[in-house]
Design a protein around this motif. Structure first.
Motif, PDB file in Angstrom:
ATOM      1  N   PRO A  96     -10.536   5.746  -8.761  1.00  0.00           N
ATOM      2  CA  PRO A  96     -10.654   6.757  -7.696  1.00  0.00           C
ATOM      3  C   PRO A  96     -10.563   6.225  -6.278  1.00  0.00           C
ATOM      4  O   PRO A  96      -9.949   6.854  -5.415  1.00  0.00           O
ATOM      5  CB  PRO A  96     -12.030   7.378  -7.972  1.00  0.00           C
ATOM      6  CG  PRO A  96     -12.233   7.201  -9.430  1.00  0.00           C
ATOM      7  CD  PRO A  96     -11.619   5.873  -9.761  1.00  0.00           C
ATOM      8  N   ALA A  97     -11.162   5.043  -6.017  1.00  0.00           N
ATOM      9  CA  ALA A  97     -11.174   4.507  -4.653  1.00  0.00           C
ATOM     10  C   ALA A  97      -9.782   4.175  -4.147  1.00  0.00           C
ATOM     11  O   ALA A  97      -9.560   4.075  -2.935  1.00  0.00           O
ATOM     12  CB  ALA A  97     -12.060   3.262  -4.592  1.00  0.00           C
ATOM     13  N   MET A  98      -8.834   4.004  -5.049  1.00  0.00           N
ATOM     14  CA  MET A  98      -7.470   3.634  -4.650  1.00  0.00           C
ATOM     15  C   MET A  98      -6.653   4.842  -4.200  1.00  0.00           C
ATOM     16  O   MET A  98      -5.577   4.673  -3.620  1.00  0.00           O
ATOM     17  CB  MET A  98      -6.768   2.940  -5.812  1.00  0.00           C
ATOM     18  CG  MET A  98      -7.422   1.648  -6.246  1.00  0.00           C
ATOM     19  SD  MET A  98      -6.759   0.998  -7.806  1.00  0.00           S
ATOM     20  CE  MET A  98      -5.122   0.471  -7.270  1.00  0.00           C
ATOM     21  N   LEU A  99      -7.139   6.044  -4.467  1.00  0.00           N
ATOM     22  CA  LEU A  99      -6.356   7.245  -4.186  1.00  0.00           C
ATOM     23  C   LEU A  99      -6.511   7.675  -2.730  1.00  0.00           C
ATOM     24  O   LEU A  99      -6.986   8.773  -2.414  1.00  0.00           O
ATOM     25  CB  LEU A  99      -6.775   8.382  -5.138  1.00  0.00           C
ATOM     26  CG  LEU A  99      -6.475   8.102  -6.615  1.00  0.00           C
ATOM     27  CD1 LEU A  99      -7.080   9.192  -7.497  1.00  0.00           C
ATOM     28  CD2 LEU A  99      -4.971   8.004  -6.854  1.00  0.00           C
ATOM     29  N   THR A 100      -6.101   6.794  -1.830  1.00  0.00           N
ATOM     30  CA  THR A 100      -6.113   7.065  -0.395  1.00  0.00           C
ATOM     31  C   THR A 100      -4.780   6.618   0.186  1.00  0.00           C
ATOM     32  O   THR A 100      -3.939   6.048  -0.516  1.00  0.00           O
ATOM     33  CB  THR A 100      -7.254   6.295   0.311  1.00  0.00           C
ATOM     34  OG1 THR A 100      -6.944   4.886   0.288  1.00  0.00           O
ATOM     35  CG2 THR A 100      -8.595   6.529  -0.384  1.00  0.00           C
ATOM     36  N   ASP A 101      -4.604   6.839   1.485  1.00  0.00           N
ATOM     37  CA  ASP A 101      -3.350   6.450   2.141  1.00  0.00           C
ATOM     38  C   ASP A 101      -3.094   4.950   2.076  1.00  0.00           C
ATOM     39  O   ASP A 101      -1.953   4.507   2.231  1.00  0.00           O
ATOM     40  CB  ASP A 101      -3.356   6.904   3.602  1.00  0.00           C
ATOM     41  CG  ASP A 101      -3.208   8.418   3.738  1.00  0.00           C
ATOM     42  OD1 ASP A 101      -2.685   9.042   2.797  1.00  0.00           O
ATOM     43  OD2 ASP A 101      -3.628   8.966   4.769  1.00  0.00           O
ATOM     44  N   GLN A 102      -4.153   4.151   1.859  1.00  0.00           N
ATOM     45  CA  GLN A 102      -3.972   2.704   1.741  1.00  0.00           C
ATOM     46  C   GLN A 102      -3.121   2.335   0.533  1.00  0.00           C
ATOM     47  O   GLN A 102      -2.531   1.251   0.497  1.00  0.00           O
ATOM     48  CB  GLN A 102      -5.333   2.012   1.594  1.00  0.00           C
ATOM     49  CG  GLN A 102      -6.273   2.169   2.787  1.00  0.00           C
ATOM     50  CD  GLN A 102      -7.614   1.522   2.502  1.00  0.00           C
ATOM     51  OE1 GLN A 102      -7.742   0.309   2.581  1.00  0.00           O
ATOM     52  NE2 GLN A 102      -8.594   2.325   2.143  1.00  0.00           N
ATOM     53  N   LEU A 103      -3.089   3.220  -0.452  1.00  0.00           N
ATOM     54  CA  LEU A 103      -2.382   2.906  -1.693  1.00  0.00           C
ATOM     55  C   LEU A 103      -0.907   2.601  -1.437  1.00  0.00           C
ATOM     56  O   LEU A 103      -0.350   1.664  -2.022  1.00  0.00           O
ATOM     57  CB  LEU A 103      -2.515   4.078  -2.675  1.00  0.00           C
ATOM     58  CG  LEU A 103      -1.776   3.930  -4.014  1.00  0.00           C
ATOM     59  CD1 LEU A 103      -2.324   2.745  -4.799  1.00  0.00           C
ATOM     60  CD2 LEU A 103      -1.877   5.219  -4.825  1.00  0.00           C
ATOM     61  N   VAL A 104      -0.267   3.360  -0.570  1.00  0.00           N
ATOM     62  CA  VAL A 104       1.161   3.181  -0.321  1.00  0.00           C
ATOM     63  C   VAL A 104       1.432   1.783   0.220  1.00  0.00           C
ATOM     64  O   VAL A 104       2.328   1.074  -0.254  1.00  0.00           O
ATOM     65  CB  VAL A 104       1.687   4.256   0.651  1.00  0.00           C
ATOM     66  CG1 VAL A 104       3.153   4.013   0.978  1.00  0.00           C
ATOM     67  CG2 VAL A 104       1.491   5.653   0.051  1.00  0.00           C
ATOM     68  N   GLY A 105       0.654   1.357   1.211  1.00  0.00           N
ATOM     69  CA  GLY A 105       0.833   0.030   1.778  1.00  0.00           C
ATOM     70  C   GLY A 105       0.516  -1.071   0.779  1.00  0.00           C
ATOM     71  O   GLY A 105       1.201  -2.101   0.742  1.00  0.00           O
ATOM     72  N   ASP A 106      -0.521  -0.864  -0.038  1.00  0.00           N
ATOM     73  CA  ASP A 106      -0.880  -1.873  -1.032  1.00  0.00           C
ATOM     74  C   ASP A 106       0.215  -2.036  -2.081  1.00  0.00           C
ATOM     75  O   ASP A 106       0.535  -3.158  -2.496  1.00  0.00           O
ATOM     76  CB  ASP A 106      -2.202  -1.502  -1.708  1.00  0.00           C
ATOM     77  CG  ASP A 106      -3.407  -1.707  -0.805  1.00  0.00           C
ATOM     78  OD1 ASP A 106      -3.272  -2.407   0.219  1.00  0.00           O
ATOM     79  OD2 ASP A 106      -4.487  -1.163  -1.115  1.00  0.00           O
ATOM     80  N   VAL A 107       0.793  -0.931  -2.523  1.00  0.00           N
ATOM     81  CA  VAL A 107       1.881  -1.005  -3.498  1.00  0.00           C
ATOM     82  C   VAL A 107       3.066  -1.758  -2.902  1.00  0.00           C
ATOM     83  O   VAL A 107       3.668  -2.627  -3.545  1.00  0.00           O
ATOM     84  CB  VAL A 107       2.306   0.407  -3.958  1.00  0.00           C
ATOM     85  CG1 VAL A 107       3.605   0.351  -4.763  1.00  0.00           C
ATOM     86  CG2 VAL A 107       1.208   1.055  -4.787  1.00  0.00           C
ATOM     87  N   ARG A 108       3.385  -1.431  -1.661  1.00  0.00           N
ATOM     88  CA  ARG A 108       4.539  -2.074  -1.008  1.00  0.00           C
ATOM     89  C   ARG A 108       4.317  -3.574  -0.824  1.00  0.00           C
ATOM     90  O   ARG A 108       5.184  -4.396  -1.137  1.00  0.00           O
ATOM     91  CB  ARG A 108       4.808  -1.411   0.341  1.00  0.00           C
ATOM     92  CG  ARG A 108       6.031  -1.971   1.061  1.00  0.00           C
ATOM     93  CD  ARG A 108       6.223  -1.332   2.413  1.00  0.00           C
ATOM     94  NE  ARG A 108       6.641   0.067   2.330  1.00  0.00           N
ATOM     95  CZ  ARG A 108       5.884   1.093   2.692  1.00  0.00           C
ATOM     96  NH1 ARG A 108       4.655   0.882   3.155  1.00  0.00           N
ATOM     97  NH2 ARG A 108       6.329   2.329   2.593  1.00  0.00           N
ATOM     98  N   SER A 109       3.135  -3.951  -0.314  1.00  0.00           N
ATOM     99  CA  SER A 109       2.915  -5.357   0.046  1.00  0.00           C
ATOM    100  C   SER A 109       2.516  -6.230  -1.134  1.00  0.00           C
ATOM    101  O   SER A 109       2.854  -7.420  -1.178  1.00  0.00           O
ATOM    102  CB  SER A 109       1.840  -5.457   1.137  1.00  0.00           C
ATOM    103  OG  SER A 109       0.593  -4.967   0.662  1.00  0.00           O
ATOM    104  N   LEU A 110       1.796  -5.653  -2.119  1.00  0.00           N
ATOM    105  CA  LEU A 110       1.248  -6.475  -3.196  1.00  0.00           C
ATOM    106  C   LEU A 110       2.081  -6.439  -4.480  1.00  0.00           C
ATOM    107  O   LEU A 110       1.953  -7.342  -5.313  1.00  0.00           O
ATOM    108  CB  LEU A 110      -0.187  -6.040  -3.513  1.00  0.00           C
ATOM    109  CG  LEU A 110      -1.170  -6.120  -2.336  1.00  0.00           C
ATOM    110  CD1 LEU A 110      -2.540  -5.603  -2.744  1.00  0.00           C
ATOM    111  CD2 LEU A 110      -1.277  -7.550  -1.821  1.00  0.00           C
ATOM    112  N   LEU A 111       2.931  -5.432  -4.623  1.00  0.00           N
ATOM    113  CA  LEU A 111       3.774  -5.344  -5.820  1.00  0.00           C
ATOM    114  C   LEU A 111       5.258  -5.452  -5.481  1.00  0.00           C
ATOM    115  O   LEU A 111       5.940  -6.373  -5.922  1.00  0.00           O
ATOM    116  CB  LEU A 111       3.508  -4.019  -6.560  1.00  0.00           C
ATOM    117  CG  LEU A 111       2.169  -3.877  -7.279  1.00  0.00           C
ATOM    118  CD1 LEU A 111       2.019  -2.467  -7.841  1.00  0.00           C
ATOM    119  CD2 LEU A 111       2.017  -4.903  -8.385  1.00  0.00           C
ATOM    120  N   LEU A 112       5.745  -4.509  -4.682  1.00  0.00           N
ATOM    121  CA  LEU A 112       7.189  -4.428  -4.448  1.00  0.00           C
ATOM    122  C   LEU A 112       7.712  -5.636  -3.683  1.00  0.00           C
ATOM    123  O   LEU A 112       8.783  -6.169  -4.001  1.00  0.00           O
ATOM    124  CB  LEU A 112       7.533  -3.134  -3.713  1.00  0.00           C
ATOM    125  CG  LEU A 112       6.998  -1.827  -4.333  1.00  0.00           C
ATOM    126  CD1 LEU A 112       7.600  -0.635  -3.622  1.00  0.00           C
ATOM    127  CD2 LEU A 112       7.249  -1.772  -5.829  1.00  0.00           C
TER     128      LEU A 112
END
Length: 228
Positions: A96-112
């Motif tokens: 649940p804590a991941m479901l915020t606007d931070q998620l988009v940046g985290d996906v981009r920087s930490l995965l993609l």
């Protein structure tokens, strides 16, 4: 957990395992994997993942858990995509804590940015991790869809608002809980009911993942239900 996330010595260890997902048309073709969290404590032994997630949510460590998860996935799988040409989907549960606007940046920087193609990433939302604000969640889904990332509703059928979630969330996949698979080889009614769930998902233009197939009879029945 705090020590673990800050790389301090401690008795707790987290690691990941990858449960293969195969096509119903070809059980030998691995089309992806679900990323599963595992936890071991030196004195307590195995700690169930839902307890780890619950503790992280309770003590404000949910975002740290999610970022550790993304970093570890990238560390363990990026080479498969970069050097081996693997294009299977990685299904990743979101707490649940991941479901915020931070998620988009985290996906981009930490995965993609680490070499994992966006089209191979599927984020999973569970029914029990929210009284979801559909507007907010759909905004996140749209942003990540624009990057190529997919979304799935996990454990379908185990919560109280399943159909509402299917109707309101702009998801790509429906993961059908194992409780709907158990006993389908012994009951025509159970098999027919599972078929109706798959047909509903197909009518909503969603792919389906069926969990908990454990014997040949179940496999054959599900295979007869179509390409899933």
């Amino acid at each position: 957990l705090r020590n673990f996330f800050t790389n301090e010595p401690g008795p707790l260890r987290l690691h990941l395992v990858y449960q293969p997902i195969v096509l119903s048309s070809d059980r030998n073709f691995v089309s992806g994997a679900e990323v599963l969290l595992r936890c071991h404590h030196e004195s307590l032994g195995f700690v169930p993942p839902n307890q780890v997630v619950g503790l992280c949510e309770r003590f404000g460590l949910g975002v740290e858990l999610g970022r550790w998860l993304f970093r570890q996935i990238a560390k363990e799988t990026a080479q498969m995509y970069q050097d081996l040409g693997f294009r299977g989907t990685l299904s990743i549960n979101l707490n649940p804590a991941m479901l915020t606007d931070q998620l988009v940046g985290d996906v981009r920087s930490l995965l993609l940015s680490q070499g994992i193609p966006a089209t191979t990433v599927c984020m999973e939302i569970t029914e029990d991790n929210a009284a979801l604000d559909f507007t907010t969640i759909n905004h996140l889904i749209r942003e990540l869809h624009d990057m190529g990332v997919g979304f799935a509703l996990d454990d379908f059928g185990t919560g109280h608002s399943s159909l509402e979630y299917v109707r309101e969330l702009k998801i790509d996949r429906l993961k059908i809980d194992r409780c709907f698979v158990d006993g389908i080889e012994l009951s025509e009614d159970k098999a027919r009911f599972l078929g109706s769930i798959i047909a509903m998902a197909r009518g909503a233009y969603m792919k389906t993942v069926v969990e908990g197939v454990e014997n040949e009879q179940q496999w054959q029945l599900i295979q007869n239900l179509g390409d899933i």
